[in-house]
Structures are given as C-alpha cells and as structure tokens.
Design an enzyme around this catalytic site. Sequence first.
Site, PDB file in Angstrom:
ATOM      1  N   LYS A 280       0.827  -1.207   0.000  1.00 50.11           N
ATOM      2  CA  LYS A 280       0.000   0.000   0.000  1.00 50.11           C
ATOM      3  C   LYS A 280       0.863   1.260   0.000  1.00 50.11           C
ATOM      4  O   LYS A 280       0.610   2.208  -0.746  1.00 50.11           O
ATOM      5  CB  LYS A 280      -0.931  -0.004   1.208  1.00 50.11           C
ATOM      6  CG  LYS A 280      -2.017  -1.066   1.156  1.00 50.11           C
ATOM      7  CD  LYS A 280      -2.789  -1.116   2.469  1.00 50.11           C
ATOM      8  CE  LYS A 280      -3.847  -2.203   2.471  1.00 50.11           C
ATOM      9  NZ  LYS A 280      -4.591  -2.268   3.754  1.00 50.11           N
TER      10      LYS A 280
ATOM     11  N   SER B 158      -0.697   0.686   6.030  1.00 49.87           N
ATOM     12  CA  SER B 158      -0.919  -0.174   7.195  1.00 49.87           C
ATOM     13  C   SER B 158      -1.937  -1.245   6.848  1.00 49.87           C
ATOM     14  O   SER B 158      -2.771  -1.078   5.959  1.00 49.87           O
ATOM     15  CB  SER B 158      -1.416   0.657   8.387  1.00 49.87           C
ATOM     16  OG  SER B 158      -1.462  -0.131   9.571  1.00 49.87           O
ATOM     17  N   ASP B 159      -1.848  -2.358   7.569  1.00 49.73           N
ATOM     18  CA  ASP B 159      -2.815  -3.438   7.379  1.00 49.73           C
ATOM     19  C   ASP B 159      -2.919  -4.220   8.677  1.00 49.73           C
ATOM     20  O   ASP B 159      -1.943  -4.322   9.435  1.00 49.73           O
ATOM     21  CB  ASP B 159      -2.392  -4.366   6.239  1.00 49.73           C
ATOM     22  CG  ASP B 159      -3.527  -5.267   5.798  1.00 49.73           C
ATOM     23  OD1 ASP B 159      -4.402  -4.782   5.065  1.00 49.73           O
ATOM     24  OD2 ASP B 159      -3.557  -6.440   6.206  1.00 49.73           O
ATOM     25  N   GLN B 160      -4.101  -4.760   8.916  1.00 49.09           N
ATOM     26  CA  GLN B 160      -4.320  -5.551  10.126  1.00 49.09           C
ATOM     27  C   GLN B 160      -5.035  -6.847   9.773  1.00 49.09           C
ATOM     28  O   GLN B 160      -6.025  -6.839   9.036  1.00 49.09           O
ATOM     29  CB  GLN B 160      -5.152  -4.776  11.145  1.00 49.09           C
ATOM     30  CG  GLN B 160      -5.335  -5.499  12.478  1.00 49.09           C
ATOM     31  CD  GLN B 160      -6.160  -4.689  13.449  1.00 49.09           C
ATOM     32  OE1 GLN B 160      -7.372  -4.636  13.332  1.00 49.09           O
ATOM     33  NE2 GLN B 160      -5.490  -4.046  14.408  1.00 49.09           N
TER      34      GLN B 160
ATOM     35  N   ALA C 269       0.452  -4.289  10.886  1.00 45.74           N
ATOM     36  CA  ALA C 269       1.709  -3.924  10.220  1.00 45.74           C
ATOM     37  C   ALA C 269       1.638  -2.490   9.724  1.00 45.74           C
ATOM     38  O   ALA C 269       0.565  -1.989   9.361  1.00 45.74           O
ATOM     39  CB  ALA C 269       1.976  -4.868   9.046  1.00 45.74           C
TER      40      ALA C 269
END
Length: 207
Positions: free
Chosen positions: A64, A80-82, A117
């Site tokens: 991203k 960011s990613d979860q 992250a």
Amino acid sequence: MSSTLPPLQDAAEARLILGSTSRYRRELLHRLHLPFAVCAPAVDETPLPGEAPATLARRLALAKAREVAARFPQALVIGSDQVADLDGQPIGKPGTHERAVEQLHAMRGRTVVFQTAVAVVCQARGFEAQDLAPVSVRFRALDDAEIEHYLRTEQPYDCAGSAKSEGLGIALLDAIDSDDPTALIGLPLIRVARMLRDGGLNPLVAA
C-alpha cells in the site's frame, strides 16, 4: 475520538500521505498534529496460498505504501494493514452481521493475535521502513445474547475480527497485551512516529 477532524491536504502538495481510506487510521494519525493527505491504495488484498497472517499484514502494508508513493514520490507515505490471527488462520473484516456472528463464536474464550503492520515509504529518497505490532487479545467466554447485543449496537462490520475495542467491544475482552496502545485500533502510533522521525519528519519539531 472526535468526529470533527481538521481538513486534509491535497495529495499533490502534501509532505505526508496516509495510504488508507480507513476512518480509524485517519483519526489516529491526527493525534500527531501533522498535516497530511489521504489516498486510497490500489492494492489487491487477496491472501497468497498458505500465507501466514503476520506475513500477509506486512506484505500488504508495504504494498500500500509503495503503490501510493509511486504516484507521489516526494511524500512520506504510510501504509498499514491488520489481520486477525486465530491459531495461524487469518480472520478478516466480516462485512455482514452473519459473518460477524460466526467470527465471534469462533473467538469466544480464545486468544487472538491482531497482526498490525505499518510501513513508511518515500520513493524519491529511497526510504523504506516497516514493522509489525502484534496485539494479543483474550476474548471472554461470550454467550449468544451478548454477541447479538454487541453486534446490533456497534455494527463493527468493517473491523478485522468484528472487535471494535475503542467502543463497546472492550466488554468482549478479558485482556489486551500490546507494546503500542493504538495498534489494535489499526495504526501503531509509537512505530509510526519512529519511522517518520527516521524519514525526516519529527512530530515534536515544528515545520
């Protein structure tokens, strides 16, 4: 968090860009009192075959940030990613009430690791940094009525694992273990602030 937020910058002029359309991440980033723009990353979020939740979160956060940075190479871009991790299996955003019920049934009485992250990229300067902020969450042994009441009240269908801890979702839990207190909401600000400093933008120094 307040529903009244400062105006966003134009991405073409911004020094800092949040590569996410998540309202939760936007609200969190405003805590650093830095002007920024928001840009939706064009990234396929489909997990790879056999991809572990932590690996998936790291890969998507960096993808991203890189995708948006390619369009705005002078800016520092946050991605960011979860991914909720139950015994090594990824649990995504439910999207529907029925799917949220299934998720909470699977997680009640269990410990789930929310793999959050974050990555910061500036293409023009060749700067890249990334990190993972895992959050261990122990769910109560919820009964069906509690789950139904929570979901009808909070409607957390855009939250990984159906758990919105900043609201009524905190009552779902027995314990949270994390070294970055905003990571569970979706953006680990301790890590973000460190990466921004490393990238030349210190939230504690006026521009």
